[in-house]
Scaffold this motif. Structure first.
Motif, PDB file in Angstrom:
ATOM      1  N   SER A  50      54.314  -8.472  12.312  1.00  0.00           N
ATOM      2  CA  SER A  50      55.021  -7.843  13.431  1.00  0.00           C
ATOM      3  C   SER A  50      56.484  -7.581  13.098  1.00  0.00           C
ATOM      4  O   SER A  50      57.091  -6.638  13.631  1.00  0.00           O
ATOM      5  CB  SER A  50      54.914  -8.735  14.667  1.00  0.00           C
ATOM      6  OG  SER A  50      55.483 -10.021  14.410  1.00  0.00           O
ATOM      7  N   ALA A  53      56.483  -4.764   9.596  1.00  0.00           N
ATOM      8  CA  ALA A  53      56.190  -3.343   9.777  1.00  0.00           C
ATOM      9  C   ALA A  53      57.440  -2.515  10.074  1.00  0.00           C
ATOM     10  O   ALA A  53      57.690  -1.504   9.411  1.00  0.00           O
ATOM     11  CB  ALA A  53      55.135  -3.156  10.867  1.00  0.00           C
ATOM     12  N   PRO A  54      58.280  -2.891  11.062  1.00  0.00           N
ATOM     13  CA  PRO A  54      59.463  -2.056  11.317  1.00  0.00           C
ATOM     14  C   PRO A  54      60.474  -2.078  10.177  1.00  0.00           C
ATOM     15  O   PRO A  54      61.143  -1.068   9.920  1.00  0.00           O
ATOM     16  CB  PRO A  54      60.059  -2.675  12.596  1.00  0.00           C
ATOM     17  CG  PRO A  54      59.490  -4.044  12.690  1.00  0.00           C
ATOM     18  CD  PRO A  54      58.144  -3.976  12.066  1.00  0.00           C
ATOM     19  N   ALA A  57      58.975   0.340   7.601  1.00  0.00           N
ATOM     20  CA  ALA A  57      58.966   1.714   8.114  1.00  0.00           C
ATOM     21  C   ALA A  57      60.351   2.338   8.046  1.00  0.00           C
ATOM     22  O   ALA A  57      60.499   3.538   7.808  1.00  0.00           O
ATOM     23  CB  ALA A  57      58.434   1.729   9.542  1.00  0.00           C
ATOM     24  N   ALA A  58      61.357   1.539   8.240  1.00  0.00           N
ATOM     25  CA  ALA A  58      62.726   2.048   8.225  1.00  0.00           C
ATOM     26  C   ALA A  58      63.181   2.455   6.837  1.00  0.00           C
ATOM     27  O   ALA A  58      64.228   3.114   6.694  1.00  0.00           O
ATOM     28  CB  ALA A  58      63.676   0.993   8.788  1.00  0.00           C
ATOM     29  N   GLU A  85      48.081  -0.854  11.086  1.00  0.00           N
ATOM     30  CA  GLU A  85      49.522  -0.684  10.955  1.00  0.00           C
ATOM     31  C   GLU A  85      49.882  -0.059   9.605  1.00  0.00           C
ATOM     32  O   GLU A  85      50.772   0.792   9.507  1.00  0.00           O
ATOM     33  CB  GLU A  85      50.235  -2.029  11.112  1.00  0.00           C
ATOM     34  CG  GLU A  85      50.274  -2.550  12.530  1.00  0.00           C
ATOM     35  CD  GLU A  85      49.020  -3.340  12.894  1.00  0.00           C
ATOM     36  OE1 GLU A  85      47.985  -3.207  12.196  1.00  0.00           O
ATOM     37  OE2 GLU A  85      49.072  -4.089  13.883  1.00  0.00           O
ATOM     38  N   LEU A  89      51.794   3.531   8.987  1.00  0.00           N
ATOM     39  CA  LEU A  89      53.043   3.628   8.225  1.00  0.00           C
ATOM     40  C   LEU A  89      52.908   4.609   7.074  1.00  0.00           C
ATOM     41  O   LEU A  89      53.785   5.452   6.850  1.00  0.00           O
ATOM     42  CB  LEU A  89      53.437   2.246   7.719  1.00  0.00           C
ATOM     43  CG  LEU A  89      54.830   2.118   7.092  1.00  0.00           C
ATOM     44  CD1 LEU A  89      55.395   0.720   7.297  1.00  0.00           C
ATOM     45  CD2 LEU A  89      54.809   2.444   5.594  1.00  0.00           C
ATOM     46  N   ASP A  92      52.698   8.194   8.306  1.00  0.00           N
ATOM     47  CA  ASP A  92      54.015   8.652   8.767  1.00  0.00           C
ATOM     48  C   ASP A  92      54.933   8.940   7.580  1.00  0.00           C
ATOM     49  O   ASP A  92      55.640   9.951   7.561  1.00  0.00           O
ATOM     50  CB  ASP A  92      54.638   7.594   9.671  1.00  0.00           C
ATOM     51  CG  ASP A  92      56.019   8.003  10.166  1.00  0.00           C
ATOM     52  OD1 ASP A  92      56.094   8.945  10.984  1.00  0.00           O
ATOM     53  OD2 ASP A  92      57.011   7.399   9.713  1.00  0.00           O
TER      54      ASP A  92
END
Length: 415
Positions: A50, A53-54, A57-58, A85, A89, A92
């Motif tokens: 959790s 992932a961000p 992704a950034a 997830e 990613l 994207d």
């Protein structure tokens, strides 16, 4: 500089390695990216999905790090995040405007195990029609990375790439297609097309090699090889001893035959069956007899019982009517097989002696040459025991001069 890099490398080796990940990723675009991203891999492995992932992704968009850093971020996401997830990613990252092609290719490669997600299928299908680097990434996938239910669909992607207008890419696709054929045997048609299209000269060799490999390793694909040989054998061409081309169909048949011959092995029945069928196919054309008999000679099971082995040798000899030079070459090929094999792989010497005696007794030149070469080979292997010396003496009385020459050329003892 050295101390700073050593400090970065040490960051994930603390009691709380996940805490170091943001700092390590912050170096994804500077001169310390190599060390930082290597250390980031260890830190990421200790980070909750959790939170991971961000952070990852950034760091996938252009301008957020070096190309190599973004590729590593993609790999980490595919390896460490839950499948949904990870697929989100990667899809994207692949679709971001102005994304570097190498990062997109990394998304395709890393995303192969995630093809159960529709988003990754869309990525793979887009890549299959994209730049060469993307299509090469599609070709890197292996069936073991996919669920069996998905393999036939992916095989169609590889098959379509075999028909690309890019000869270099097509050659890569031909090789890549072989492991997918168990789930799509019909896809071998793409290899047949490339081998038999005489108007295209830049891709047939890779297709021929792949076709041979498939026919010997993948069940139900040997028919594709036989079809290719049949089409080439019966096809007509105006190019005969030309300045630019000389019987292109025959050149391709010769390559297929030589490649097949190199794949022979002792007592491999599957390989022997393919060679025999290929040889019989070519034997229907008299001008292709040298290639045909070369394959048939290598398909013989020299450890077989006397009756079937004798039958095979007689059938082989019959193809040499009026061709004494070819008969001598074929007989020498069979003899070399005996010399090169270990004892257990050529059968019982007594059984071979029976076969040789039956061949020599007919007086036929081709059968006699086979008998002579086998006698020399077996005599050498056995140290010229009494029965083989007797057989050699009998061959020296053969009505064919060529047979007698072979028998006299070998000595059972030196002066």
């Amino acid at each position: 500089m050295v101390i700073a890099e050593a400090a970065l490398a040490a960051l994930p080796h603390t009691d709380r390695p996940a805490d170091a990940l943001p700092d390590l990723l912050a170096h994804a675009g500077d001169d310390r990216a190599r060390v930082a991203m290597y250390a980031a891999g260890r830190a990421a492995a200790h980070t909750r999905p959790s939170l991971l992932a961000p952070l990852l992704a950034a760091r996938t968009a252009p301008g957020t790090g070096k190309v190599t850093s973004r590729k590593e971020v993609v790999r980490l996401a595919a390896e460490l995040l839950p499948r949904a997830e990870a697929a989100a990613l990667l899809a994207d990252a692949y679709g971001k405007p102005d994304q570097h092609v190498d990062v997109r290719a990394a998304c395709v490669t890393a995303g192969t195990p995630l093809l159960g997600d529709v988003r990754m299928w869309e990525v793979a299908e887009h890549a299959a029609g994209g730049e060469r680097a993307l299509r090469v990434a599609v070709l890197r996938a292996h069936p073991t990375e996919l669920d069996p239910a998905l393999r036939p669909r992916y095989a169609r992607l590889i098959q379509d790439l075999c028909r690309t207008g890019d000869d270099i890419l097509a050659a890569l696709a031909h090789t890549a297609l072989v492991p997918w054929l168990p789930w799509a045997p019909h896809a071998a048609a793409a290899l047949v097309e490339a081998v038999t299209d005489l108007d295209r000269r830049g891709r047939w060799r890779s297709a021929a090699d792949a076709l041979v490999n498939a026919s010997l390793t993948v069940p139900d694909t040997n028919r594709a090889l036989i079809r290719a040989l049949s089409l080439l054998a019966t096809g007509e061409t105006a190019d005969d001893a030309g300045a630019e081309r000389d019987r292109p169909a025959r050149r391709r048949i010769g390559h297929l035959a030589r490649t097949l011959s190199l794949r022979t092995g002792p007592n491999n029945r599957q390989v022997a069956a393919v060679l025999a069928e290929a040889g019989r196919t070519l034997a229907t054309q008299r001008d292709l007899m040298p290639d045909a008999v070369a394959l048939l000679a290598r398909s013989l099971d020299l450890a077989a019982d006397p009756d079937p082995l004798h039958t095979g040798l007689v059938e082989l000899a019959a193809l040499h009517a009026g061709r004494p030079a070819l008969a001598a070459r074929t007989a020498a090929t069979v003899g070399r097989r005996v010399v090169g094999y270990r004892g257990a792989e050529i059968g019982d010497p007594d059984a071979l002696l029976l076969v040789v005696a039956r061949l020599a007794a007919t007086g036929d030149p081709a059968e006699g040459l086979l008998a002579a070469e086998l006698t020399v080979a077996c005599g050498l292997r056995t140290g010229w025991t009494g029965p083989w010396r007797t057989q050699l003496r009998m061959l020296r009385q053969h009505p064919c001069d060529d047979v007698r020459d072979v028998a006299y050329a070998e000595a059972t003892a030196e002066e």
